[in-house]
Each structure stands twice: as structure tokens, then as C-alpha cells.
Design an enzyme around this catalytic site. Structure first.
Site, PDB file in Angstrom:
ATOM      1  N   ASP A  10     -29.638  16.851  11.109  1.00 30.13           N
ATOM      2  CA  ASP A  10     -28.312  16.640  10.529  1.00 30.13           C
ATOM      3  C   ASP A  10     -27.896  15.168  10.570  1.00 30.13           C
ATOM      4  OD1 ASP A  10     -26.974  19.537  10.012  1.00 30.13           O
ATOM      5  OD2 ASP A  10     -28.326  19.608  11.724  1.00 30.13           O
ATOM      6  N   HIS A  12     -27.398  13.367   7.797  1.00 32.00           N
ATOM      7  CA  HIS A  12     -26.393  13.250   6.734  1.00 32.00           C
ATOM      8  C   HIS A  12     -26.305  11.831   6.171  1.00 32.00           C
ATOM      9  CE1 HIS A  12     -24.669  17.317   6.902  1.00 32.00           C
ATOM     10  NE2 HIS A  12     -24.986  17.271   8.191  1.00 32.00           N
ATOM     11  N   ASP A  51     -30.826  18.573   6.441  1.00 35.46           N
ATOM     12  CA  ASP A  51     -29.708  17.687   6.113  1.00 35.46           C
ATOM     13  C   ASP A  51     -30.036  16.250   6.509  1.00 35.46           C
ATOM     14  OD1 ASP A  51     -28.288  19.677   4.921  1.00 35.46           O
ATOM     15  OD2 ASP A  51     -26.804  19.910   6.505  1.00 35.46           O
ATOM     16  N   ASN A  86     -29.067  22.655   3.805  1.00 31.14           N
ATOM     17  CA  ASN A  86     -28.201  23.182   2.749  1.00 31.14           C
ATOM     18  C   ASN A  86     -27.465  22.082   1.977  1.00 31.14           C
ATOM     19  OD1 ASN A  86     -26.767  23.050   5.414  1.00 31.14           O
ATOM     20  ND2 ASN A  86     -24.986  23.525   4.152  1.00 31.14           N
ATOM     21  N   HIS A  87     -27.164  20.950   2.615  1.00 32.42           N
ATOM     22  CA  HIS A  87     -26.450  19.876   1.925  1.00 32.42           C
ATOM     23  C   HIS A  87     -27.313  19.229   0.845  1.00 32.42           C
ATOM     24  CE1 HIS A  87     -22.521  18.760   3.951  1.00 32.42           C
ATOM     25  NE2 HIS A  87     -22.927  19.819   4.625  1.00 32.42           N
ATOM     26  N   ASP A 187     -28.214  22.481  11.452  1.00 29.13           N
ATOM     27  CA  ASP A 187     -27.020  22.941  10.747  1.00 29.13           C
ATOM     28  C   ASP A 187     -25.807  22.994  11.663  1.00 29.13           C
ATOM     29  OD1 ASP A 187     -25.532  23.537   8.524  1.00 29.13           O
ATOM     30  OD2 ASP A 187     -26.027  25.663   8.480  1.00 29.13           O
ATOM     31  N   HIS A 189     -23.768  21.270  14.646  1.00 28.36           N
ATOM     32  CA  HIS A 189     -23.732  19.857  15.021  1.00 28.36           C
ATOM     33  C   HIS A 189     -23.590  19.601  16.513  1.00 28.36           C
ATOM     34  CE1 HIS A 189     -22.473  18.558  10.669  1.00 28.36           C
ATOM     35  NE2 HIS A 189     -23.701  19.059  10.751  1.00 28.36           N
TER      36      HIS A 189
END
Length: 386
Positions: A10, A12, A51, A86-87, A187, A189
Site C-alpha cells: 500500500d 499508493h 496498491d 484494487n486502487h 489493503d 493500512h
């Protein structure tokens, strides 16, 4: 001889949190620190559980910086294995596939990837809620005597609290045909873990704070597998501090009152969230934001709740719900829609096809579905008519 892996998740990359380019750089810096730590520790491999990017269409600068950072691993001879979250999930080819072509990464699949002679890795990309029950969790058998780790990007209970989870962990363990030693997840955090039926399961957490309520330090997980036993240690990353300031106004309070409250806090170089409560006054959200930034804050967000909630469209959904797409998928999962209907819906929603070619794309999908449903017979008979 033991195997050492660094588990990160994650990241991002590209997230302009609160509409700030400073925050976009922060997310990339956190990822870079995680990779530098992997090089310092001379791990055997890095695993990333989804992600990597915050968007399914990352910008070219974000993509380039990601590749530059990963090439440090390549130079050090450390492979990077990842799955799709998923992002960043797209319908067809993924950006992780593009990065793989540079030699800087490898995408994990349901076939065993040998990280070392002792450890085998599998990967299952993020599965949408409507497609969950149809998903095939069958894995190709690993070499005998190896330690098996499955990487996924899902909210599973446990270790995620039932209130926030999408599916039970047991559902995965029962549907996988391989005896798993461990499941590394993304997913969620926060850093949490559990042991279920002898299988160690955990989340590494995100490398940067994606919301102001993510209070705990950001971490990565250092894994050591020796003699079939896994030991996990958390490594804290040095990320930008978040603070929240509450200002409650009385009817006659002015700018000096707000500034006095702000001055009680050290805001320099921090991400500052200010919540305004109480009576409406002449002091505006913009005034408060300016006062905070003038005192050296890196980023400031102001929620004015004096006259109702202050809606900031730049932030997107808040709390545990990470995207509008997830809300849509949850609603679709409640409907009895066919697989082809779901696929067409996602293409419309994600705008993965140019408008000029959309009709042809949908027609091709329908033809493929028809061909599969009738085993090619209907199409053949039509083409054979004169």
C-alpha cells in the site's frame, strides 16, 4: 541457510493527498526509504502486496520515479515481486506488467515463484466483491519441502476487524488447494496479524498515512524463514508527522483567538488537520489555513463544522472506505448479474476504453460470451448461412 524477505504494501504512489504535491512526494519518499532498507538489510527479495500506485492511471513522472527506485534493487541483485491492488487494477494489462518489462519487477501468479531454494511465493490480485465467489483459488503445487507464502490484497477477517472485513479468512484457506505456511496481505493500512490453522497471516500496513486517523507509525515487515519457521519483525519508517488541532469558537472570537490556539501546537513541516467547531464567526476556513501555513506547516486541511460539515472533494472518501469503486462493487455484489454484465459495467465505470472504440469493444465481449455459452456452434451456424 535462512531466507530473508522484506514485505511492503500500500505505497499508493501518486497520491496527492489533500490536493498537495508535497504529499505526493512524501508517498514516493516513503517507498524509497523502504527500498533503501531492503538494500541495507541485503534481503533475498522484496514482496509487495498491492496498491503500488494510488490510481489505475498513474502519471508518467510517478511511473518513472517508481522504476528509478526499483532499479536500485535490481542493481543490488534483489528481486521485487508484486501483485495488483484494487486502487491500480485495470481490466487487462496492468502497470506492473509494464514495469516487469524493464526487468525491475516480477508479477506473482498462481504458479509458484521460487524466491529461494527454501521459499515459494504465490500471488492473487485484488478480487472485486462481485467476482469473489467465482474466483478460482487453485494454485499449482509447489516443489516438495518448500515454505509457501500466498500474497493477496483483500480485507480478511481475521486479522481485520469483522466490521471492516470483506470476507472471512477461512474462505480463502478452504478454497486454496495448497497447504500454505503463510499469507502476506495488503489493503488494510495497519500492521496486524494472526495465526489460523497453523498458517501465519498478517498485514504489513501502508508506508504512508492515507488518512488522518491512521495514527500508528508506518511500517514494513522483515521476514526470516529458517528451518520452516517464520519470524516477522516490524521496521518503522520515518514519515511526515500528522497532528489535529481543534478550535471551538464563541460568538465574539476573532482571528487572534484562532491564532492563539494554533500557536499552542508545533506545526512546522507537519500535515495539519484543523477542525472548527462552535459558533459561526468572521474567521473563515481560508483564514485558518493561511495562519497554519504561515507557521511552517507542510500541508493544512481545515474542516469547518460550525455550520455543518465542510466537504472537501479533493480528498475523496474517508475512513475505512478507500474508493468509490469499492462502494459500487459492494452494491453490484448484491445483484444477480452475469459475468459479462459485470465486465461491461466495469469498463464503462473505469473508462478503460476510448469512447470511439467502446461499441466495438462491447460487441467483441458479447460475441466472446456467446461463443463460450454455445461452444462456438451458434456463431458457426450463422456464418454458414447463405
Amino acid at each position: 541457510m535462512s531466507t530473508r524477505l522484506l514485505h511492503i504494501s500500500d505505497t499508493h504512489l501518486g497520491n496527492r493527498q489533500y490536493g498537495s504535491d508535497i504529499r505526493r512526494d512524501d508517498f514516493a519518499d516513503a517507498f524509497e526509504k523502504a527500498i533503501e532498507y531492503a538494500v541495507e538489510q541485503d534481503v533475498d527479495a522484496v514482496i509487495h502486496t498491492g496498491d503500488l500506485f494510488d490510481s489505475r492511471d498513474p502519471s508518467l513522472p510517478d511511473l518513472n520515479r517508481c522504476i528509478d527506485i526499483l532499479q536500485r534493487l535490481e542493481t543490488a541483485g534483489i528481486p521485487f515481486y508484486g501483485i495488483v491492488g484494487n486502487h491500480e487494477r485495470k481490466m487487462d494489462d496492468q502497470y506492473l506488467d509494464l514495469i516487469e518489462k524493464t526487468g525491475a519487477a516480477e508479477r506473482l501468479t498462481k504458479h509458484p515463484t521460487q524466491a529461494t531454494d527454501e521459499v515459494v511465493l504465490y500471488g492473487i490480485d485484488a478480487v472485486t466483491k462481485p467476482a469473489w465467489h467465482a474466483e478460482d483459488f487453485q494454485l499449482k503445487a509447489p516443489p516438495e519441502g518448500t515454505f509457501t507464502i500466498l500474497c493477496m490484497h483483500q480485507l480478511l477477517d481475521p486479522p481485520v476487524p469483522e466490521l471492516f472485513a470483506e470476507h472471512p479468512l477461512d474462505d480463502v484457506l478452504e478454497r486454496v488447494n495448497v497447504d500454505l505456511d503463510a499469507v502476506a496481505l495488503g489493503d488494510y493500512h495497519e500492521t496486524v496479524g494472526t495465526v489460523e490453522a497453523g498458517t501465519k497471516v498478517w498485514y504489513a500496513g501502508s508506508t504512508e498515512r492515507c488518512a488522518k486517523d491512521e495514527i500508528e507509525p508506518r511500517t514494513v515487515s522483515l521476514l526470516e524463514i529458517d528451518g520452516g519457521e517464520l519470524t516477522r519483525r516490524e521496521r518503522e519508517l520515518d514519515t511526515r508527522d500528522f497532528i489535529t488541532i481543534g478550535i471551538t469558537f464563541a460568538e465574539d472570537d476573532d482571528h487572534s483567538y484562532a491564532e492563539n490556539v494554533i500557536d499552542r501546537h508545533h506545526v512546522e513541516d507537519k500535515v495539519v488537520s484543523v477542525v472548527l467547531n462552535g459558533e459561526s464567526t468572521s474567521v473563515t476556513s481560508r483564514d485558518v489555513r493561511k495562519a497554519v501555513i504561515n507557521r511552517g506547516a507542510a500541508v493544512c486541511r481545515v474542516d469547518d463544522e460550525r455550520g455543518g460539515p465542510d466537504i472537501d472533494l479533493s480528498e475523496g472518501p474517508r475512513g475505512e472506505i478507500e474508493s468509490v469503486d469499492r462502494l459500487i462493487e459492494e452494491k453490484l455484489s448484491e445483484q444477480n448479474l452475469s459475468e459479462i454484465s459485470l465486465e461491461i459495467e466495469e469498463r464503462i465505470r473505469t473508462d478503460s476504453v476510448a469512447r470511439s472504440g467502446f461499441d466495438n469493444e462491447v460487441e467483441e465481449l458479447l460475441m466472446e460470451a456467446q461463443d463460450e455459452a454455445f461452444d462456438g456452434q451458434a456463431v458457426t451456424e450463422v456464418e454458414g448461412q447463405e
